[in-house]
Every structure is written in structure tokens, then in C-alpha cells.
Design a protein around this motif. Structure first.
Motif, PDB file in Angstrom:
ATOM      1  N   SER A  92       0.811  -1.218   0.000  1.00 19.04           N
ATOM      2  CA  SER A  92       0.000   0.000   0.000  1.00 19.04           C
ATOM      3  C   SER A  92       0.845   1.270   0.000  1.00 19.04           C
ATOM      4  O   SER A  92       2.043   1.256   0.331  1.00 19.04           O
ATOM      5  N   PRO A 224      -4.968  -2.148   7.616  1.00 14.26           N
ATOM      6  CA  PRO A 224      -5.327  -0.866   7.011  1.00 14.26           C
ATOM      7  C   PRO A 224      -5.375   0.292   8.003  1.00 14.26           C
ATOM      8  O   PRO A 224      -4.987   1.414   7.653  1.00 14.26           O
ATOM      9  N   GLU A 225      -5.822   0.030   9.241  1.00 13.80           N
ATOM     10  CA  GLU A 225      -5.899   1.123  10.219  1.00 13.80           C
ATOM     11  C   GLU A 225      -4.512   1.640  10.596  1.00 13.80           C
ATOM     12  O   GLU A 225      -4.328   2.827  10.879  1.00 13.80           O
ATOM     13  N   GLU A 228      -3.294   3.741   7.559  1.00 11.37           N
ATOM     14  CA  GLU A 228      -3.934   5.056   7.567  1.00 11.37           C
ATOM     15  C   GLU A 228      -3.235   5.981   8.551  1.00 11.37           C
ATOM     16  O   GLU A 228      -2.978   7.161   8.247  1.00 11.37           O
ATOM     17  N   TRP A 269      -7.594   9.413   1.796  1.00  9.52           N
ATOM     18  CA  TRP A 269      -7.281   8.043   2.217  1.00  9.52           C
ATOM     19  C   TRP A 269      -8.485   7.119   2.014  1.00  9.52           C
ATOM     20  O   TRP A 269      -8.362   6.042   1.421  1.00  9.52           O
ATOM     21  N   GLN A 270      -9.629   7.542   2.472  1.00 11.02           N
ATOM     22  CA  GLN A 270     -10.811   6.684   2.421  1.00 11.02           C
ATOM     23  C   GLN A 270     -11.312   6.454   0.997  1.00 11.02           C
ATOM     24  O   GLN A 270     -11.681   5.327   0.641  1.00 11.02           O
ATOM     25  N   HIS A 274      -7.397   3.806   0.516  1.00 12.24           N
ATOM     26  CA  HIS A 274      -7.942   2.630   1.205  1.00 12.24           C
ATOM     27  C   HIS A 274      -8.727   1.761   0.221  1.00 12.24           C
ATOM     28  O   HIS A 274      -8.613   0.523   0.226  1.00 12.24           O
TER      29      HIS A 274
END
Length: 308
Positions: A92, A224-225, A228, A269-270, A274
Motif C-alpha cells: 500500500s 489498514p488502520e 492510515e 485516504w478513504q 484505502h
């Protein structure tokens, strides 16, 4: 060590305990300290416990590749040709791919003093912003359709065939775009590291994939958290540094209230990073030869090595 049909799975203690003394790869304490000084995101402990065993194992694969190539040349009675060993690094945005790539290049360059070790990113194979805007996909930059995969695959084939002085587009993170008329030149490296979020993806409409040219590949993995959190931390640093430059594409973020800037970053990001991770990047994880898993603060807690 945990059992898997596909991977050897090591926790950190098992990995750092691997006996690499029989391998030729060695670095003195002074050399290790000099290496960590080049990248303050990597501790001396990480280099000793993670990256020295990692490079020792990679060295086994590289030696095996060179032996295989030499045997093929003898059997096929072909003139010696420089066929580079290509390493792919995927994962990522903000997970630490670039850190791994630069560190690996430095270690390999130090160890293989007689070899040319080069590094590129796949950013240069993004379509220029003008084309992305014309196609209405500027908000999907980084998604598979935003890359000229045919150009990337052609480049990979040219490198493997030993072509001289290959030029690839140069990408600027300051301008957030490919720079017209500027190129990065690759000239018959012995080892080439290719880093990018799309290196293990399966492009639509192509008969072969970029990863078909890899001799070894890494995937840098994390929840993922956590990614972020690292993405926002990096954003905050850039707001205070690179984004201050008036010509920087993201200069507007340095001129707005910090709370508003971070609100925009979370939205990016979202809606982009993501989503791209879940839909296109994460599914490629198990195509890698080695998966490096991170927890809080980029702490590497697990290594998965494919059973070849």
C-alpha cells in the motif's frame, strides 16, 4: 514456525534466530550503523534482526539464479549475456515500500561490490495528469487504469533482454505528475529493484504481467488502520516541509487550517488509497515470494517466505 502449504511462517524471534553464519553475507557492526544512519526510519535492531537474515536468504536465490544462467549458457552454447536479477516490491501507499527498496539497494550495493544495483519506482508509468483528466479518472490516480501497463511490461521485457540505455518517464511527487521530456535511464543493471503499488497486479488486456519478469518479490503488509495512521503522519510532516514550497502540487494544504487539511487527507485516504488497497493491492499479497508484516510503529512481527 507456523505451518502453511504455501509459506514458511516465522515470528520475529524465529526469524532473527536463523543461522546465517554459513552464508557469505556478512556486515560489521560499523557497516550496520552506517546503514541505519542513511535511513532514520530503520533501527540498528531492525537491520540486525530482520534485514541481515532477509538479505542472506535473498543471496541464496541470487546465487542460484546466476548458477542456473551460467549452466544454460553452457548447454545452449550462447554467448554470455547480462540478464539482470529483478526484485519486485509491492504494498500500500505509506506502508514502507520505498524504505525497504532503498535499504535493500544499499545493502546489495554494499555486498555485491562488483555489481550494478539500480532502483526504479512504477510512478513513472502513470499516465500524465492531462490524460487522466481527459479520461475522467484523475480521482482514481493509483488505480490499475491510471497506469500505462503496456509501457511498464515493455520496459520489463527490454531490461530482461539486456537492452542498453532504456529510458523511462520521470515522475515528480512535488508536481504530482510525469515531467515532460525528462527521463530516468537504466543501462544493463545486474540487479534491478522495481517498487510500486501495482507491481504484482494482473493488468486487464495484457497477455503477460510485470511480475512475470520478477525473480523475487516482496509484499509489505500491515492492517489498514495502521497504514492510515502512517499515511496521516507522513501527511503532517509534508505539510510542514515539502508542501510549503509554492510550486508543490499540494501547497494549498499548507495554507489552510491544519484541521481542515487533515480532513482532506482522511477523505483522500478513504476514497482513494484505502479503496485501492482493498480492491487492487491487498489481493496480490499472496503472489509475493516474501511477505513482511508490520504492526504498530512499523514494527515487523512476522515474515512469510514462499516454499519454492
Amino acid at each position: 514456525m507456523k505451518k502453511s502449504n504455501t509459506f514458511y511462517i516465522f515470528d520475529r524471534d524465529e526469524w532473527k534466530a536463523l543461522d546465517t553464519t554459513k552464508n557469505n553475507f556478512k556486515m560489521t557492526d560499523q557497516e550496520l550503523e552506517e546503514l541505519t544512519a542513511l535511513n532514520d526510519q530503520v533501527s540498528l535492531k531492525d537491520v540486525r534482526e530482520i534485514y541481515v537474515p532477509l538479505t542472506s536468504i535473498l543471496d541464496i536465490f541470487i546465487q542460484g539464479y546466476e548458477k542456473q544462467q551460467e549452466q544454460l549458457k553452457n548447454i545452449l552454447e550462447k554467448a554470455p549475456k547480462n540478464i539482470p536479477y529483478i526484485i519486485g516490491i509491492a504494498g500500500s501507499v505509506a506502508v514502507g515500500k520505498s524504505t525497504l527498496a532503498r535499504l535493500l539497494q544499499t545493502i546489495l550495493d554494499h555486498y555485491y561490490k562488483e555489481k550494478k544495483v539500480e532502483l526504479i519506482t512504477t510512478d513513472g508509468f502513470l499516465y500524465p495528469n492531462k490524460i487522466l483528466e481527459e479520461r475522467g479518472i484523475m480521482n482514481r490516480k493509483g488505480f490499475p487504469e491510471s497506469y500505462d501497463m503496456h509501457q511498464l511490461i515493455t520496459f520489463m521485457g527490454d531490461v530482461k533482454s539486456g537492452k542498453r540505455e532504456i529510458k523511462i518517464p520521470k515522475y515528480s511527487h512535488d508536481f504530482y505528475d510525469v515531467i515532460p521530456g525528462e527521463y530516468v535511464q537504466i543501462d544493463q543493471p545486474d540487479i534491478l529493484i522495481v517498487e510500486g503499488i501495482n507491481t504484482l497486479q494482473l493488468p486487464a488486456g495484457e497477455k503477460i504481467y510485470a511480475s512475470d519478469f520478477f525473480d523475487f518479490s516482496f509484499y509489505v503488509d500491515a492492517a489498514p488502520e495502521n497504514i492510515e495512521k502512517w499515511y496521516l503522519q507522513r501527511f503532517g510532516i509534508l505539510v510542514d516541509t515539502a508542501f510549503q514550497d509554492p510550486v508543490n502540487y499540494y501547497n494549498r494544504f499548507s495554507n489552510m487550517p491544519r484541521e481542515d487539511a487533515f480532513k482532506h487527507a482522511r477523505n483522500i485516504w478513504q476514497t482513494v488509497n484505502h479503496r485501492n488497497l482493498i480492491e487492487n493491492i491487498l489481493p496480490t499479497r499472496f503472489r509475493a515470494d516474501m511477505i513482511i508484516h508490520k504492526t504498530t510503529d512499523h514494527y515487523i512481527d512476522q515474515i512469510l517466505l514462499r516454499k519454492h
